[in-house]
Design an enzyme around this catalytic site. Structure first.
Site, PDB file in Angstrom:
ATOM      1  N   GLU A   4       0.709  -1.168   0.099  1.00  0.00           N
ATOM      2  CA  GLU A   4      -0.031  -0.051   0.070  1.00  0.00           C
ATOM      3  C   GLU A   4       0.965   1.324   0.025  1.00  0.00           C
ATOM      4  OE1 GLU A   4      -3.071   0.030  -0.470  1.00  0.00           O
ATOM      5  OE2 GLU A   4      -4.001  -1.857   0.173  1.00  0.00           O
ATOM      6  N   ASP A  10      -4.569  -9.648  -8.038  1.00  0.00           N
ATOM      7  CA  ASP A  10      -4.796  -8.921  -9.366  1.00  0.00           C
ATOM      8  C   ASP A  10      -3.769  -8.170 -10.024  1.00  0.00           C
ATOM      9  OD1 ASP A  10      -4.754  -7.391  -6.945  1.00  0.00           O
ATOM     10  OD2 ASP A  10      -6.653  -6.577  -7.406  1.00  0.00           O
ATOM     11  N   GLU A  42     -19.373  -5.595  -4.278  1.00  0.00           N
ATOM     12  CA  GLU A  42     -18.007  -6.089  -3.963  1.00  0.00           C
ATOM     13  C   GLU A  42     -17.597  -7.345  -4.513  1.00  0.00           C
ATOM     14  OE1 GLU A  42     -14.135  -5.431  -1.686  1.00  0.00           O
ATOM     15  OE2 GLU A  42     -15.572  -4.222  -2.864  1.00  0.00           O
ATOM     16  N   GLU A  94     -12.454   0.111 -10.240  1.00  0.00           N
ATOM     17  CA  GLU A  94     -12.309  -0.726 -11.388  1.00  0.00           C
ATOM     18  C   GLU A  94     -13.253  -0.688 -12.700  1.00  0.00           C
ATOM     19  OE1 GLU A  94      -9.960  -1.857  -7.806  1.00  0.00           O
ATOM     20  OE2 GLU A  94     -12.186  -1.588  -8.038  1.00  0.00           O
ATOM     21  N   THR A 145      -1.173   0.992 -10.199  1.00  0.00           N
ATOM     22  CA  THR A 145      -2.321   0.407 -10.066  1.00  0.00           C
ATOM     23  C   THR A 145      -3.117   1.253  -9.216  1.00  0.00           C
ATOM     24  OG1 THR A 145      -3.371  -1.781  -9.380  1.00  0.00           O
ATOM     25  CG2 THR A 145      -1.757  -0.645  -7.857  1.00  0.00           C
TER      26      THR A 145
END
Length: 530
Positions: free
Chosen positions: A118, A268, A376, A420, A512
């Site tokens: 993160e 991902d 979600e 996304e 990302t």
């Protein structure tokens, strides 16, 4: 004391984005919708004003209670994440405020656990996005008239190096696979025994870029060493399908400990970065391209699934070993955009066309719910598998009617301001120029705006299939600034060097967290083919 004015700093940043970009004819035509773009800019301003008033220097705004959270180590994650979006929106006062704040961050001190992943995608990515402005080939070139004091601009790169130097301890393991969980004061590992492929494989772009900017290869070498275990997975059970991996590897030897995976959370962005590393530098990262192609081809061959009630929809299944799981996530809906980017980058229309099918499926997850926002987590029954198979159960009785019309049922109805689906609309539009993707993005933005707007900003909600969203979590994620608002804006905005290109002329690649990273310049004696 800062000596870059708002006008000076912004001119520097914008000119550096556009510098040395040769003109090329583009066949894909794009339409500008100023009213929609301005509406997104207004939402950004509302979000920023609330954050700046009640949470500035902290990480996240709690818009319902006008409070704050330090969920990302108290270094001001929302400010750093907001910068690149403020820049492309030409929000100069916000840009200048963040530029003034960056040198003040104390990256040596935090009272909470540090996530290597993160911290890399949000903070390091955001700082590197800032550092493309004073790229060294421009400092003494045509931009020097716009620089009031070079030392102030270089302080941003110094902050990126300072943060990375504190994070480097993560890689001090027997294999070089990093520990994702760290503590500072002083920097030290958290004692994990395994790490996941997303939290290992989503470091290489940022850490390689830092090496390229600082002329210090150590950062790239550290991230690429950890990545090497994912490019050459061991044992064979860790790769149940060619190019498709399990989730966790041991820090002691880099070996996989499971064979469970998917294109969703925890795995991902490993797949996402394979093609993005090749886009970043085609000379150095051809192997990453090959691994992406392997994963993409395997996904098309082994993972494609169509719901029994809506067989025209296409989703990608997850897996446990070779057994498929017919479940997916909002997080996984980046996959359409990633296939599209792969198709554009490799000049392979089949990948682009497949990506557009995935976009269609994720679009349905939005249009089917009461709020017009996707859930979600969702599931479906696969049309090609036996209907009595243990891995292919029917919809729960209380969602049978919903599944009949929608082609999926909801297993987690939260919406936490994720980007996304809109991200994939953006890639679909930039690939095709088809205005329907602008319309889809606008519809999604409108639904999010009317459902999540509360108090001093925007909040995640509890149930996308209840009118009004079923209540608020009282949390405005930093990636709301970096991703949702950026993609929602760019799809309607004017063409610019930082926009994704359909003609092999990309000068930037998005990490990302949607921070634009300038692609690597050719090294001495090299040329970049496009």
């Amino acid at each position: 004391m800062r000596s870059l004015s708002a006008t000076g700093s912004v001119t520097l940043l914008l000119l550096s984005l556009a510098a040395a970009v040769p003109h090329r004819t583009r066949t894909t035509r794009y339409a500008v919708n100023k009213d929609r773009a301005d509406a997104v800019k207004e939402a950004f301003q509302v979000s920023w004003d609330g954050y700046h008033r009640y949470a500035f220097r902290h990480d996240s705004l709690r818009p319902v209670t006008n409070g704050f959270a330090d969920d990302r180590n108290g270094w001001g994650a929302s400010a750093v994440d907001a910068f690149s979006t403020a820049l492309v929106m030409e929000k100069w006062d916000v840009v200048d405020r963040i530029l003034a704040y960056i040198p003040e961050i104390d990256f040596d001190t935090t009272t909470t656990e540090v996530s290597l992943f993160e911290t890399t995608i949000r903070y390091l990515g955001g700082l590197l996005e800032l550092t493309y402005a004073p790229a060294y080939d421009l400092l003494t070139g045509p931009l020097n008239d716009h620089i009031k004091q070079i030392s102030d601009v270089e302080a941003i790169l110094s902050q990126a190096k300072r943060l990375a130097d504190n994070l480097k301890v993560a890689f001090d393991t027997p294999s070089g696979v990093p520990d994702n969980n760290l503590f500072f004061n002083p920097p030290r590992k958290g004692g994990s025994t395994t790490n996941g492929i997303a939290t290992i494989g989503t470091l290489v772009l940022e850490w390689t870029r830092l090496s390229d900017l600082s002329n210090d290869t150590e950062y790239a070498n550290l991230a690429q060493k950890g990545e090497s275990y994912l490019l050459h997975p061991q044992p064979k059970s860790g790769e149940p399908f060619p190019g498709l991996l399990g989730t966790n590897v041991r820090l002691s030897d880099g070996h996989f400990v499971d064979s469970n995976g998917g294109w969703g959370g925890g795995t991902d962005s490993f797949y996402e970065y394979l093609i993005k590393m090749y886009l970043y530098d085609r000379e150095r990262f051809a192997e990453y391209r090959d691994r992406w192609v392997l994963a993409a081809d395997s996904s098309i061959e082994h993972l494609v699934s169509h719901p029994t009630t809506r067989p025209e929809l296409t989703f990608l299944a997850m897996w446990r070993g070779k057994e498929l799981r017919f479940v997916s996530e909002h997080l996984a809906c980046f996959n359409g955009g990633n296939f599209i980017l792969g198709g554009l980058t490799l000049n392979e229309p089949a990948y682009t066309e497949f990506g557009l099918k995935l976009v269609d499926g994720c679009h349905e997850t939005y249009t089917s719910t009461a709020t017009g926002i996707g859930p979600e987590i969702f599931a479906w029954q696969d049309a090609a598998h036996p209907l009595n198979a243990t891995n292919n159960p029917p919809a729960p009785a209380n969602q049978a009617a919903f599944y009949s019309s929608s082609g999926f049922w909801i297993t987690n109805g939260n919406y936490v301001l994720r980007p996304e689906v809109i991200e994939s609309y953006y890639y679909a539009y930039r690939a095709t120029g088809d205005p329907k993707y602008q319309d889809w993005a606008w519809e999604a933005f409108e639904r999010v705006r009317e459902t999540c707007r509360v108090g001093s900003g925007f909040s995640s909600i509890r149930d996308v299939n209840r009118p009004g969203g079923g209540g608020y979590h009282d949390f405005q994620e930093s990636f709301w600034f970096a991703e949702v608002l950026k993609y929602s804006y760019l799809i309607h905005a004017e063409d610019a060097p930082w926009q994704v290109k359909a003609d092999h002329t990309n000068e930037f690649v998005y990490n990302t967290e949607a921070h634009p990273i300038r692609v690597a310049a050719p090294r001495a004696g090299e040329t970049v083919s496009r």
